[in-house]
Design a protein around this motif. Structure first.
Motif, PDB file in Angstrom:
ATOM      1  N   CYS A  61       3.073   5.092  -3.379  1.00 57.95           N
ATOM      2  CA  CYS A  61       2.287   4.157  -2.569  1.00 57.95           C
ATOM      3  C   CYS A  61       2.447   4.540  -1.091  1.00 57.95           C
ATOM      4  CB  CYS A  61       2.790   2.740  -2.808  1.00 57.95           C
ATOM      5  SG  CYS A  61       2.138   1.537  -1.647  1.00 57.95           S
ATOM      6  N   CYS A  64       4.774   1.446   0.524  1.00 59.42           N
ATOM      7  CA  CYS A  64       6.150   1.149   0.114  1.00 59.42           C
ATOM      8  C   CYS A  64       6.833   2.274  -0.659  1.00 59.42           C
ATOM      9  CB  CYS A  64       6.183  -0.130  -0.709  1.00 59.42           C
ATOM     10  SG  CYS A  64       5.520   0.075  -2.377  1.00 59.42           S
ATOM     11  N   CYS A  73      -0.022   0.640  -4.003  1.00 60.21           N
ATOM     12  CA  CYS A  73       0.418   0.133  -5.309  1.00 60.21           C
ATOM     13  C   CYS A  73      -0.079  -1.302  -5.554  1.00 60.21           C
ATOM     14  CB  CYS A  73       1.932   0.196  -5.417  1.00 60.21           C
ATOM     15  SG  CYS A  73       2.790  -1.093  -4.504  1.00 60.21           S
ATOM     16  N   CYS A  76       1.693  -4.019  -3.274  1.00 58.26           N
ATOM     17  CA  CYS A  76       1.202  -4.037  -1.888  1.00 58.26           C
ATOM     18  C   CYS A  76      -0.235  -4.557  -1.807  1.00 58.26           C
ATOM     19  CB  CYS A  76       1.296  -2.654  -1.257  1.00 58.26           C
ATOM     20  SG  CYS A  76       2.980  -2.142  -0.891  1.00 58.26           S
TER      21      CYS A  76
END
Ligand code: ZN
Length: 203
Positions: A61, A64, A73, A76
């Motif tokens: 991602c 993160c 992701c 998120c």
């Protein structure tokens, strides 16, 4: 390699590759290879495709560094998440363990391991710089350090908190309900929930 001359080169190669998997000894590798050899071609190809897909489709991602099939992701992208709380973990497996408790409304930051100079892992090998940038540029209220409760995890948490000290962001560490030396990955849901609830401020 045992009895390598008995097998054809191709079968031998498959046994060798399967034998590299964790927990798979030579005997198991041999059994799996014969299973694949006997399986319907479509079944065997499904396994081959699944391995290929995992390597081709799964990325990190952009926010993160958790596993993701898109740029960002699922966590998120989830609008219900509280992005003012960032939970810092070592591995994607830790995200799964924490999410299973069902108590987390925060977002994550996956470091990709812990600082371990003896193993050649320096802070620059992890996503620490990206975390600092994320905290400095975002509207973050609390960083929850959920690195493993062992020496390497503690050291990594302290190192990161020293980098973030001047930001004024509250930095907490999961409570010591988790046995020292254990890992987030193998902790029970109850233990993790208690550790989350009882998290304490890091000085
Ligand atoms: Zn993410």
């Amino acid at each position: 390699m045992i009895m390598s001359s008995v097998y054809t080169e191709t079968l031998n190669k498959l046994i060798e590759e399967l034998g590299k998997l964790p927990g798979v000894g030579p005997k198991t590798a041999e059994r799996l290879a014969f299973y694949i050899l006997k399986a319907e071609p479509a079944e065997a190809m499904k396994l081959a495709k699944a391995i290929g897909d995992v390597k081709n489709k799964i990325k990190r991602c952009e926010i993160c560094y958790n596993l993701s099939e898109g740029k960002v992701c699922q966590i998120c992208s989830d609008k219900r998440r509280d992005t003012e709380l960032i939970c810092v973990v070592e591995q994607p497996k830790d995200v799964i363990a924490l999410e299973k408790t069902g108590t987390c409304r925060w977002v994550y930051h996956v470091l990709g391991g812990h600082i371990a100079p003896l193993e050649g892992v320096e802070p620059s090998d992890l996503t620490i710089e990206q975390l600092v940038k994320r905290v400095r540029s975002g509207n973050v209220k609390e960083i929850i350090m959920a690195t493993n409760p062992n020496m390497a995890g503690d050291g990594t948490a302290l190192y990161i908190s020293s980098l973030l000290r001047d930001t004024g962001v509250k930095i907490t560490r999961l409570a010591r309900g988790l046995p020292t030396g254990s890992t987030i990955e193998y902790a029970s849901g109850k233990m993790l929930t208690d550790a989350i609830t009882g998290r304490q401020q890091l000085q």
